[in-house]
Design a protein around this motif. Structure first.
Motif, PDB file in Angstrom:
ATOM      1  N   GLY A 158       0.796  -1.216   0.000  1.00  0.00           N
ATOM      2  CA  GLY A 158       0.000   0.000   0.000  1.00  0.00           C
ATOM      3  C   GLY A 158       0.833   1.272   0.000  1.00  0.00           C
ATOM      4  O   GLY A 158       0.294   2.375   0.033  1.00  0.00           O
ATOM      5  N   GLY A 159       2.173   1.120  -0.014  1.00  0.00           N
ATOM      6  CA  GLY A 159       3.052   2.279  -0.036  1.00  0.00           C
ATOM      7  C   GLY A 159       3.375   2.858   1.325  1.00  0.00           C
ATOM      8  O   GLY A 159       4.001   3.907   1.429  1.00  0.00           O
ATOM      9  N   VAL A 160       2.964   2.170   2.403  1.00  0.00           N
ATOM     10  CA  VAL A 160       3.237   2.649   3.759  1.00  0.00           C
ATOM     11  C   VAL A 160       4.620   2.161   4.196  1.00  0.00           C
ATOM     12  O   VAL A 160       4.917   0.962   4.111  1.00  0.00           O
ATOM     13  N   GLU A 161       5.452   3.090   4.635  1.00  0.00           N
ATOM     14  CA  GLU A 161       6.804   2.723   5.062  1.00  0.00           C
ATOM     15  C   GLU A 161       6.749   1.844   6.304  1.00  0.00           C
ATOM     16  O   GLU A 161       6.158   2.216   7.314  1.00  0.00           O
ATOM     17  N   GLN A 162       7.380   0.665   6.220  1.00  0.00           N
ATOM     18  CA  GLN A 162       7.376  -0.293   7.320  1.00  0.00           C
ATOM     19  C   GLN A 162       8.745  -0.459   7.962  1.00  0.00           C
ATOM     20  O   GLN A 162       8.853  -0.911   9.093  1.00  0.00           O
ATOM     21  N   LEU A 163       9.799  -0.118   7.218  1.00  0.00           N
ATOM     22  CA  LEU A 163      11.154  -0.403   7.695  1.00  0.00           C
ATOM     23  C   LEU A 163      12.146   0.583   7.110  1.00  0.00           C
ATOM     24  O   LEU A 163      12.063   0.942   5.937  1.00  0.00           O
ATOM     25  N   GLN A 164      13.099   1.003   7.950  1.00  0.00           N
ATOM     26  CA  GLN A 164      14.254   1.770   7.483  1.00  0.00           C
ATOM     27  C   GLN A 164      15.491   0.902   7.670  1.00  0.00           C
ATOM     28  O   GLN A 164      15.694   0.332   8.748  1.00  0.00           O
ATOM     29  N   VAL A 165      16.286   0.797   6.623  1.00  0.00           N
ATOM     30  CA  VAL A 165      17.557   0.080   6.714  1.00  0.00           C
ATOM     31  C   VAL A 165      18.658   1.141   6.746  1.00  0.00           C
ATOM     32  O   VAL A 165      18.969   1.756   5.722  1.00  0.00           O
ATOM     33  N   PHE A 166      19.198   1.379   7.936  1.00  0.00           N
ATOM     34  CA  PHE A 166      20.260   2.377   8.068  1.00  0.00           C
ATOM     35  C   PHE A 166      21.587   1.759   7.670  1.00  0.00           C
ATOM     36  O   PHE A 166      21.965   0.702   8.167  1.00  0.00           O
ATOM     37  N   THR A 167      22.292   2.420   6.767  1.00  0.00           N
ATOM     38  CA  THR A 167      23.632   1.989   6.381  1.00  0.00           C
ATOM     39  C   THR A 167      24.630   2.611   7.350  1.00  0.00           C
ATOM     40  O   THR A 167      24.582   3.815   7.615  1.00  0.00           O
ATOM     41  N   LEU A 168      25.516   1.782   7.884  1.00  0.00           N
ATOM     42  CA  LEU A 168      26.546   2.241   8.805  1.00  0.00           C
ATOM     43  C   LEU A 168      27.793   2.586   7.999  1.00  0.00           C
ATOM     44  O   LEU A 168      28.437   1.703   7.425  1.00  0.00           O
ATOM     45  N   LEU A 169      28.121   3.875   7.920  1.00  0.00           N
ATOM     46  CA  LEU A 169      29.319   4.322   7.227  1.00  0.00           C
ATOM     47  C   LEU A 169      30.440   4.466   8.254  1.00  0.00           C
ATOM     48  O   LEU A 169      30.322   5.257   9.199  1.00  0.00           O
ATOM     49  N   PRO A 170      31.521   3.705   8.105  1.00  0.00           N
ATOM     50  CA  PRO A 170      32.625   3.802   9.065  1.00  0.00           C
ATOM     51  C   PRO A 170      33.284   5.174   9.015  1.00  0.00           C
ATOM     52  O   PRO A 170      33.504   5.733   7.938  1.00  0.00           O
ATOM     53  N   VAL A 171      33.586   5.733  10.187  1.00  0.00           N
ATOM     54  CA  VAL A 171      34.249   7.032  10.275  1.00  0.00           C
ATOM     55  C   VAL A 171      35.456   6.936  11.199  1.00  0.00           C
ATOM     56  O   VAL A 171      35.466   6.181  12.169  1.00  0.00           O
ATOM     57  N   THR A 172      36.468   7.722  10.871  1.00  0.00           N
ATOM     58  CA  THR A 172      37.698   7.728  11.663  1.00  0.00           C
ATOM     59  C   THR A 172      37.547   8.649  12.879  1.00  0.00           C
ATOM     60  O   THR A 172      36.602   9.441  12.957  1.00  0.00           O
ATOM     61  N   LEU A 173      38.511   8.569  13.780  1.00  0.00           N
ATOM     62  CA  LEU A 173      38.485   9.431  14.966  1.00  0.00           C
ATOM     63  C   LEU A 173      38.534  10.904  14.556  1.00  0.00           C
ATOM     64  O   LEU A 173      37.790  11.729  15.079  1.00  0.00           O
ATOM     65  N   GLY A 174      39.393  11.224  13.592  1.00  0.00           N
ATOM     66  CA  GLY A 174      39.480  12.606  13.113  1.00  0.00           C
ATOM     67  C   GLY A 174      38.167  13.075  12.514  1.00  0.00           C
ATOM     68  O   GLY A 174      37.752  14.220  12.720  1.00  0.00           O
ATOM     69  N   GLU A 175      37.498  12.184  11.786  1.00  0.00           N
ATOM     70  CA  GLU A 175      36.216  12.545  11.176  1.00  0.00           C
ATOM     71  C   GLU A 175      35.125  12.703  12.221  1.00  0.00           C
ATOM     72  O   GLU A 175      34.254  13.570  12.090  1.00  0.00           O
ATOM     73  N   LEU A 176      35.162  11.883  13.269  1.00  0.00           N
ATOM     74  CA  LEU A 176      34.197  12.054  14.364  1.00  0.00           C
ATOM     75  C   LEU A 176      34.347  13.436  14.985  1.00  0.00           C
ATOM     76  O   LEU A 176      33.363  14.139  15.224  1.00  0.00           O
ATOM     77  N   ASN A 177      35.583  13.826  15.236  1.00  0.00           N
ATOM     78  CA  ASN A 177      35.830  15.152  15.813  1.00  0.00           C
ATOM     79  C   ASN A 177      35.428  16.257  14.837  1.00  0.00           C
ATOM     80  O   ASN A 177      34.906  17.295  15.242  1.00  0.00           O
ATOM     81  N   TYR A 178      35.647  16.029  13.556  1.00  0.00           N
ATOM     82  CA  TYR A 178      35.260  16.995  12.526  1.00  0.00           C
ATOM     83  C   TYR A 178      33.742  17.179  12.523  1.00  0.00           C
ATOM     84  O   TYR A 178      33.238  18.302  12.418  1.00  0.00           O
ATOM     85  N   ILE A 179      33.008  16.074  12.660  1.00  0.00           N
ATOM     86  CA  ILE A 179      31.540  16.143  12.723  1.00  0.00           C
ATOM     87  C   ILE A 179      31.098  16.968  13.927  1.00  0.00           C
ATOM     88  O   ILE A 179      30.196  17.805  13.830  1.00  0.00           O
ATOM     89  N   LEU A 180      31.742  16.739  15.068  1.00  0.00           N
ATOM     90  CA  LEU A 180      31.373  17.477  16.282  1.00  0.00           C
ATOM     91  C   LEU A 180      31.581  18.977  16.096  1.00  0.00           C
ATOM     92  O   LEU A 180      30.811  19.788  16.599  1.00  0.00           O
ATOM     93  N   ASP A 181      32.626  19.357  15.349  1.00  0.00           N
ATOM     94  CA  ASP A 181      32.931  20.776  15.137  1.00  0.00           C
ATOM     95  C   ASP A 181      32.148  21.400  13.986  1.00  0.00           C
ATOM     96  O   ASP A 181      31.797  22.582  14.036  1.00  0.00           O
ATOM     97  N   ASN A 182      31.889  20.600  12.933  1.00  0.00           N
ATOM     98  CA  ASN A 182      31.362  21.182  11.692  1.00  0.00           C
ATOM     99  C   ASN A 182      30.057  20.571  11.203  1.00  0.00           C
ATOM    100  O   ASN A 182      29.431  21.117  10.297  1.00  0.00           O
ATOM    101  N   GLY A 183      29.654  19.433  11.756  1.00  0.00           N
ATOM    102  CA  GLY A 183      28.420  18.783  11.333  1.00  0.00           C
ATOM    103  C   GLY A 183      28.643  17.713  10.268  1.00  0.00           C
ATOM    104  O   GLY A 183      29.687  17.668   9.607  1.00  0.00           O
ATOM    105  N   VAL A 184      27.643  16.863  10.106  1.00  0.00           N
ATOM    106  CA  VAL A 184      27.724  15.741   9.173  1.00  0.00           C
ATOM    107  C   VAL A 184      27.782  16.223   7.725  1.00  0.00           C
ATOM    108  O   VAL A 184      28.531  15.681   6.903  1.00  0.00           O
ATOM    109  N   THR A 185      27.003  17.253   7.392  1.00  0.00           N
ATOM    110  CA  THR A 185      26.979  17.747   6.011  1.00  0.00           C
ATOM    111  C   THR A 185      28.359  18.203   5.567  1.00  0.00           C
ATOM    112  O   THR A 185      28.784  17.946   4.437  1.00  0.00           O
ATOM    113  N   ALA A 186      29.081  18.841   6.464  1.00  0.00           N
ATOM    114  CA  ALA A 186      30.434  19.302   6.134  1.00  0.00           C
ATOM    115  C   ALA A 186      31.362  18.115   5.884  1.00  0.00           C
ATOM    116  O   ALA A 186      32.209  18.161   4.981  1.00  0.00           O
TER     117      ALA A 186
END
Length: 197
Positions: A148-176
């Motif tokens: 019927g077109g009703v969303e039943q499930l989301q499959v989240f893809t886990l993208l591996p990130v490095t320690l530097g990238e984690l810190n970059y996300i905290l400072d600048n956000g995921v979009t950056a």
């Protein structure tokens, strides 16, 4: 004694008719599975392995989180796609993240980071994962709907990130960070890739 929410989470398997075929359509041929009780007790989810020969990619997808009382609406499963030689590492990333979700009875939201103090994979800089849509597969992989077109499930893809990238996300956000990945043409399917931050 189970709560009403737990009963509703466990029931309704009919909502997922066609899910296996949908995953196979995008992730490739199934090559194996790991049962929920592989370590003895039932951990609440299994793991299914797929291979997409065209791109030499393997995808590991959880199976069973959708029946756990995690509070997610719609229900959730996890996936991680890497090059075939790194499939065991993808298995580990999906397993540890799913285990955390079951233990804490929690769910993921888009662009959520799940950090770890130590490297998640020995010999790499990978210190966490980013919950995302899939970088290669179409939206129909991430959002499974019933006839019927009703969303039943989301499959989240886990993208591996490095320690530097984690810190970059905290400072600048995921979009950056995504912009940095695009700028440096980072191959997010390669667990041995360099960090962009």
């Amino acid at each position: 004694m189970t709560t009403e929410h737990e009963r509703s989470a466990m029931g309704g398997a009919h909502r997922f008719v066609g899910l296996a075929e949908n995953l196979e359509r995008h992730a490739g041929a199934p090559t194996g599975a790991e049962p929920p009780n592989i370590r003895g007790e039932n951990r609440g989810y299994g793991l299914v392995f797929f291979h997409l020969a065209q791109y030499h990619l393997s995808t590991v997808i959880s199976s069973g989180l959708r029946f756990q009382p995690l509070g997610a609406e719609p229900a959730q499963e996890l996936a991680c796609t890497v090059y075939k030689e790194q499939a065991e590492a993808a298995r580990h990333l999906v397993d540890v993240t799913a285990e955390l979700m079951v233990e804490q009875r929690t769910f993921l939201v888009p662009d959520q980071i799940v950090p770890n103090e130590q490297p998640l994979l020995a010999g790499t800089e990978i210190h966490g994962v980013l919950a995302s849509g899939h970088p290669l597969f179409p939206p129909e992989f991430t959002r499974f709907t019933d006839p019927g077109g009703v969303e039943q499930l989301q499959v989240f893809t886990l993208l591996p990130v490095t320690l530097g990238e984690l810190n970059y996300i905290l400072d600048n956000g995921v979009t950056a960070l995504r912009r940095q990945w695009a700028r440096f043409e980072i191959d997010v399917f390669d667990l041995g890739r360099p960090s962009v931050a």
